[in-house]
Scaffold this motif. Structure first.
Motif, mmCIF file in Angstrom:
data_model
loop_
_atom_site.group_PDB
_atom_site.id
_atom_site.type_symbol
_atom_site.label_atom_id
_atom_site.label_comp_id
_atom_site.label_asym_id
_atom_site.label_seq_id
_atom_site.Cartn_x
_atom_site.Cartn_y
_atom_site.Cartn_z
ATOM 1 N N ASP A 122 1.023 -1.082 0.040
ATOM 2 C CA ASP A 122 0.015 0.210 -0.065
ATOM 3 C C ASP A 122 0.877 1.250 0.143
ATOM 4 O OD1 ASP A 122 -1.970 1.574 0.126
ATOM 5 O OD2 ASP A 122 -2.895 1.113 2.052
ATOM 6 N N ALA A 123 0.932 1.922 -1.274
ATOM 7 C CA ALA A 123 1.794 3.240 -1.204
ATOM 8 C C ALA A 123 1.071 4.508 -1.008
ATOM 9 C CB ALA A 123 2.334 3.029 -2.671
ATOM 10 N N VAL A 124 1.381 5.155 0.234
ATOM 11 C CA VAL A 124 0.719 6.410 0.286
ATOM 12 C C VAL A 124 1.621 7.403 -0.150
ATOM 13 C CG1 VAL A 124 -0.220 7.898 2.221
ATOM 14 C CG2 VAL A 124 -0.059 5.403 2.536
ATOM 15 N N VAL A 125 1.207 8.101 -1.422
ATOM 16 C CA VAL A 125 1.982 8.995 -2.121
ATOM 17 C C VAL A 125 1.543 10.216 -2.508
ATOM 18 C CG1 VAL A 125 3.491 6.968 -3.126
ATOM 19 C CG2 VAL A 125 1.252 7.899 -4.274
ATOM 20 N N ASN A 126 0.093 10.492 -2.052
ATOM 21 C CA ASN A 126 -0.739 11.836 -2.358
ATOM 22 C C ASN A 126 -0.243 12.849 -1.364
ATOM 23 O OD1 ASN A 126 -2.971 13.490 -3.203
ATOM 24 N ND2 ASN A 126 -3.564 13.311 -1.129
ATOM 25 N N ILE A 168 -10.611 20.198 1.023
ATOM 26 C CA ILE A 168 -11.466 19.745 0.100
ATOM 27 C C ILE A 168 -12.779 20.124 0.908
ATOM 28 C CG2 ILE A 168 -12.527 18.223 -1.656
ATOM 29 C CD1 ILE A 168 -9.931 16.470 -1.313
ATOM 30 N N ALA A 169 -13.692 20.732 0.145
ATOM 31 C CA ALA A 169 -15.013 21.173 0.687
ATOM 32 C C ALA A 169 -16.224 20.992 -0.407
ATOM 33 C CB ALA A 169 -15.195 22.725 0.836
ATOM 34 N N ASP A 170 -15.753 20.649 -1.802
ATOM 35 C CA ASP A 170 -16.706 20.371 -2.704
ATOM 36 C C ASP A 170 -16.203 19.327 -3.614
ATOM 37 O OD1 ASP A 170 -18.544 20.468 -4.996
ATOM 38 O OD2 ASP A 170 -18.277 22.684 -5.314
ATOM 39 N N TYR A 171 -16.578 18.160 -3.654
ATOM 40 C CA TYR A 171 -16.321 16.948 -4.265
ATOM 41 C C TYR A 171 -16.507 17.262 -5.949
ATOM 42 C CZ TYR A 171 -13.611 14.376 -0.925
ATOM 43 O OH TYR A 171 -12.724 14.036 -0.151
ATOM 44 N N SER A 172 -17.737 18.167 -6.336
ATOM 45 C CA SER A 172 -17.949 18.317 -7.605
ATOM 46 C C SER A 172 -16.856 19.184 -8.148
ATOM 47 C CB SER A 172 -19.463 19.075 -7.851
ATOM 48 O OG SER A 172 -19.246 20.500 -7.218
ATOM 49 N N ASP A 173 -15.891 19.679 -7.368
ATOM 50 C CA ASP A 173 -15.006 20.549 -8.104
ATOM 51 C C ASP A 173 -13.553 19.937 -8.139
ATOM 52 O OD1 ASP A 173 -12.652 22.332 -8.700
ATOM 53 O OD2 ASP A 173 -13.545 23.902 -7.289
ATOM 54 N N ALA A 174 -13.128 19.436 -9.416
ATOM 55 C CA ALA A 174 -11.884 18.501 -9.582
ATOM 56 C C ALA A 174 -10.683 19.007 -9.070
ATOM 57 C CB ALA A 174 -11.957 18.131 -10.968
ATOM 58 N N VAL A 177 -10.521 18.572 -5.536
ATOM 59 C CA VAL A 177 -10.434 16.997 -5.096
ATOM 60 C C VAL A 177 -8.737 16.939 -5.228
ATOM 61 C CG1 VAL A 177 -10.730 14.855 -5.695
ATOM 62 C CG2 VAL A 177 -12.552 16.504 -5.494
ATOM 63 N N GLN A 178 -8.204 17.373 -6.242
ATOM 64 C CA GLN A 178 -6.978 17.076 -6.563
ATOM 65 C C GLN A 178 -5.788 17.888 -6.358
ATOM 66 O OE1 GLN A 178 -7.401 15.985 -10.949
ATOM 67 N NE2 GLN A 178 -7.975 13.831 -10.029
ATOM 68 N N THR A 179 -6.019 19.224 -5.672
ATOM 69 C CA THR A 179 -5.025 20.223 -5.501
ATOM 70 C C THR A 179 -5.289 20.574 -3.740
ATOM 71 O OG1 THR A 179 -5.959 22.028 -6.115
ATOM 72 C CG2 THR A 179 -4.593 20.881 -7.576
ATOM 73 N N CYS A 180 -6.481 20.416 -3.041
ATOM 74 C CA CYS A 180 -6.575 20.855 -1.852
ATOM 75 C C CYS A 180 -6.240 19.499 -0.993
ATOM 76 C CB CYS A 180 -8.187 21.236 -1.640
ATOM 77 S SG CYS A 180 -8.368 22.799 -2.462
ATOM 78 N N GLU A 181 -6.465 20.039 0.133
ATOM 79 C CA GLU A 181 -5.961 18.945 1.312
ATOM 80 C C GLU A 181 -7.181 17.966 1.572
ATOM 81 O OE1 GLU A 181 -2.214 21.222 3.446
ATOM 82 O OE2 GLU A 181 -4.134 20.908 4.449
ATOM 83 N N LEU A 182 -6.908 16.943 1.872
ATOM 84 C CA LEU A 182 -7.777 15.717 2.338
ATOM 85 C C LEU A 182 -7.554 15.739 3.914
ATOM 86 C CD1 LEU A 182 -9.880 13.577 1.710
ATOM 87 C CD2 LEU A 182 -7.951 11.947 1.630
ATOM 88 N N VAL A 183 -8.611 16.303 4.740
ATOM 89 C CA VAL A 183 -8.684 16.449 5.906
ATOM 90 C C VAL A 183 -7.306 16.671 6.661
ATOM 91 C CG1 VAL A 183 -10.441 14.806 6.476
ATOM 92 C CG2 VAL A 183 -8.149 13.875 6.197
#
Length: 494
Positions: A122-126, A168-174, A177-183
Motif C-alpha cells: 500500500d503506497a501512500v504517495v498523495n 476539500i469542501a466540494d467534491y464536484s470541483d475536480a 479534489v486534486q489540489t486541496c488537502e484531504l482532512v
C-alpha cells in the motif's frame, strides 16, 4: 522516542532519489502486470498485520490455500500514535514502521514469493502528515507539516486557495479534489517532476525489496496524468492497483485511471451489498453487471476494505452470514480480481482503534483463533481472519476449479441462484428461508465436497459431503444465506 533506531537522514535522501532502483522499462498497467499465477488470482488485504505475521501466513496458509497475492499496510515511516490511520500519514520513505523493520519487510516478501504469493504494498504517495505541530516519526525522522528534511520542503506541496483552510469542501470541483488537502493532510504537488522522482524512488526501492506492485492510496486525489508520469518508468509487469472512490455525478471517475492500471471498484462493492440485502443475486456474477465503467480485467473487486467496514458504506464482518454470502458471490463471479479483507475487531464506537500494540507502540503479531467464522464472538483487537473462514477457503478452491470459465446457465428463482462455470457448479440461497433445490450438476455420480462450506483437507470435506445421483443431479436443502459449490476433483478420499 520509539525503540526503532534513529536512521540517518542521508539514508532518507538516498531512498528518496531511488539510488540502486530498478531500471526504467515500459509502462505499468500492462496485461503482464496481473497478480497471481496458475489461476491464483485471489488476494488478501492483511490489514495492520506485521511483516513477520504476514511471512508466516504466506507460508502456512495463503500459499497452500491457493491465494495469489497479499496486500500489506503501508510500509513507510509514519507519525506516532495508537490509531490505525497513523500508518497513512508518512514522515519519510524509510521502510521502518510499527509493523516491522526494513529487514523484516524484505524477509516477508521473500517468504511470500517462495510460497507462490505476490506482495502488493500500500503506497501512500498523495500526501504526507496532517499534523500542524512539529514531531518525530517512528524511525526518528523530524518533520513539520510542510517540511520533511532531505525529502520535501514547503514548495513541494499544493496550497490550493480554493476552500477554507485549503481542505476539500466540494467534491464536484475536480481542482479541489486534486489540489486541496484531504482532512489537513499535506498535499504533495504531484505535477512537479522532482516530487514525482522522489515518489518513484520510493516505489523503486520497494521493487528492489521484491514487491510485485502497489496499491496507490488516494489516487483519486492525484491527477491521472500525474499518476501516469510517476509510474510510467517502472519496470514492465509492475502491478498497479489504484484507489479511486467513484460517486455518481462527480467529475472524477474510476474509468479515468483505467489506462494506467487496475482500479478498485467501489461501485461493485455497493452492488454486492444491494444484491445480498434484497437485490438479484444473478446480477453479481455477470462481468458487466455493476456498470461501473471498468472492464473485468481492469477492476479489483471486494466486499469491504479497511475504510468501508468503518464508515458503513458496505457490508462488513458485523453482517455475519450475509457478509459470508457476499464473499462467496465475489469469489464465484468472473468479474474482476477479488481481494478479501482480513482485519481486527475495533468496536462499534471506536472506529479509530488501532491494532493491539506493545508499550512502545509496535503492533503485536497477528494471532488467528482456533475457531474463526461469521458467528464467532470477538473482543476489541481480536483478529477476525476472514481469509481463514471455512467458506472462504472453500470458495477459493472452487474458483481455481472454475479456471476462468464464463458463467453459464445462471438462473435465480425465489432468491436462489444456480450457475455453472465450466465444470464447477454452485447454488446460493439469498432468502431468509430454507430452500429445496434440484441442482443439475453435470458431474459423474458420487460424493463431492461442498466447497461452499469449506475446503478439502487431507482428503476430507471440511464443509460436508453432497451426493450426486446417476443423472448428475444433487437434491439439496439450502439453509438461509448458504452456498453449495461443487467441483470435479473436490471429492472425499479419506
Amino acid at each position: 522516542m520509539p525503540r526503532r533506531r534513529l536512521v540517518a537522514l542521508l539514508t532518507l535522501a538516498l531512498t528518496a532519489v531511488g539510488l540502486g532502483a530498478c531500471a526504467p522499462s515500459s509502462p505499468s498497467g500492462s496485461t503482464d502486470g496481473a497478480p497471481g499465477a496458475d489461476g491464483r488470482d485471489v488476494g488478501v488485504q492483511l490489514f495492520q498485520w506485521t511483516w513477520d505475521s504476514i511471512a508466516r501466513e504466506c507460508t502456512d496458509v495463503l500459499g497452500p490455500a491457493g491465494f495469489g497475492w497479499v496486500l500489506t499496510s503501508p510500509p513507510q515511516e509514519h507519525v506516532l500514535g495508537e490509531a490505525w490511520w497513523t500508518a497513512y500519514q508518512p514522515v519519510s520513505y524509510l521502510v521502518e514502521s510499527r509493523l516491522g523493520t526494513r529487514e523484516e519487510f524484505a524477509a516477508m516478501v521473500t517468504a511470500c514469493r517462495e510460497a507462490g504469493v505476490d506482495v502488493i504494498a500500500d503506497a501512500v504517495v498523495n500526501h504526507m502528515t496532517g499534523q500542524d505541530a512539529p514531531g518525530t516519526g517512528w524511525a526518528g525522522s523530524p518533520y513539520e507539516h510542510y517540511s520533511y528534511p532531505g525529502l520535501y520542503t514547503e514548495d513541494d506541496f499544493h496550497h490550493c486557495g480554493l476552500a477554507p483552510n485549503d481542505d476539500i469542501a466540494d467534491y464536484s470541483d475536480a481542482a479541489q479534489v486534486q489540489t486541496c488537502e484531504l482532512v489537513n493532510l499535506a498535499d504533495l504537488d504531484t505535477a512537479d517532476p522532482e516530487v514525482q522522482a522522489s515518489i518513484r524512488g520510493y516505489l523503486e526501492d520497494l521493487l528492489d525489496l521484491g514487491v510485485a506492485g502497489f496499491r496507490i492510496d488516494a489516487a483519486k486525489h492525484i491527477a491521472a496524468e500525474d499518476v501516469a508520469a510517476i509510474l510510467e518508468p517502472l519496470p514492465e509487469g509492475t502491478i498497479v492497483m489504484q484507489e479511486v472512490i467513484g460517486s455518481r455525478g462527480e467529475p472524477i471517475q474510476p474509468a479515468d485511471y483505467a489506462d494506467i492500471g487496475s482500479v478498485f471498484d467501489f461501485y461493485y462493492a455497493g452492488f454486492l451489498t444491494g444484491a445480498v440485502t434484497g437485490g438479484t443475486l444473478e446480477q453479481v456474477v455477470h462481468p458487466d453487471g455493476a456498470n461501473t465503467g471498468l472492464t473485468s480485467e481492469g477492476a479489483v473487486v471486494f466486499v469491504d476494505n479497511h475504510d468501508t467496514e468503518r464508515n458503513g458504506t458496505t457490508l462488513s464482518f458485523r453482517d455475519g452470514e450475509r457478509y459470508q454470502l457476499a464473499m462467496a458471490l465475489l469469489l464465484a463471479s468472473p468479474y474482476g480480481t477479488p481481494v478479501i479483507l482480513s482485519g481486527y475487531e475495533f468496536g462499534h464506537l471506536d472506529r479509530d482503534l488501532g491494532p493491539n500494540q506493545d508499550a512502545e507502540g509496535a503492533v503485536l503479531g497477528a494471532e488467528c483463533a482456533s475457531e474463526v467464522g461469521p458467528d464467532v464472538e470477538r473482543e476489541n483487537g481480536d483478529w477476525i481472519c476472514q481469509h481463514r473462514w471455512d467458506a472462504v477457503l472453500g470458495m477459493v478452491e472452487w474458483r481455481r476449479a472454475a479456471d476462468g470459465a464464463p458463467v453459464e446457465d445462471a438462473t435465480t428463482t425465489d432468491r436462489v441462484l444456480t450457475l455453472h462455470r465450466g465444470d464447477a457448479v454452485l447454488a446460493a440461497n439469498g432468502s431468509r428461508d430454507e430452500a429445496s433445490v434440484r441442482l443439475a450438476t453435470g458431474l459423474p455420480a458420487g460424493d463431492y465436497c461442498d466447497l461452499g462450506a469449506g475446503p478439502v483437507v487431507d482428503g476430507e470435506c471440511v464443509g460436508g459431503v453432497v451426493a450426486v445421483d446417476e443423472h448428475g443431479v444433487a437434491e439439496l436443502v439450502l439453509p438461509s444465506l448458504a452456498v453449495v459449490a461443487l467441483a470435479p476433483d473436490a471429492r472425499p478420499t479419506a
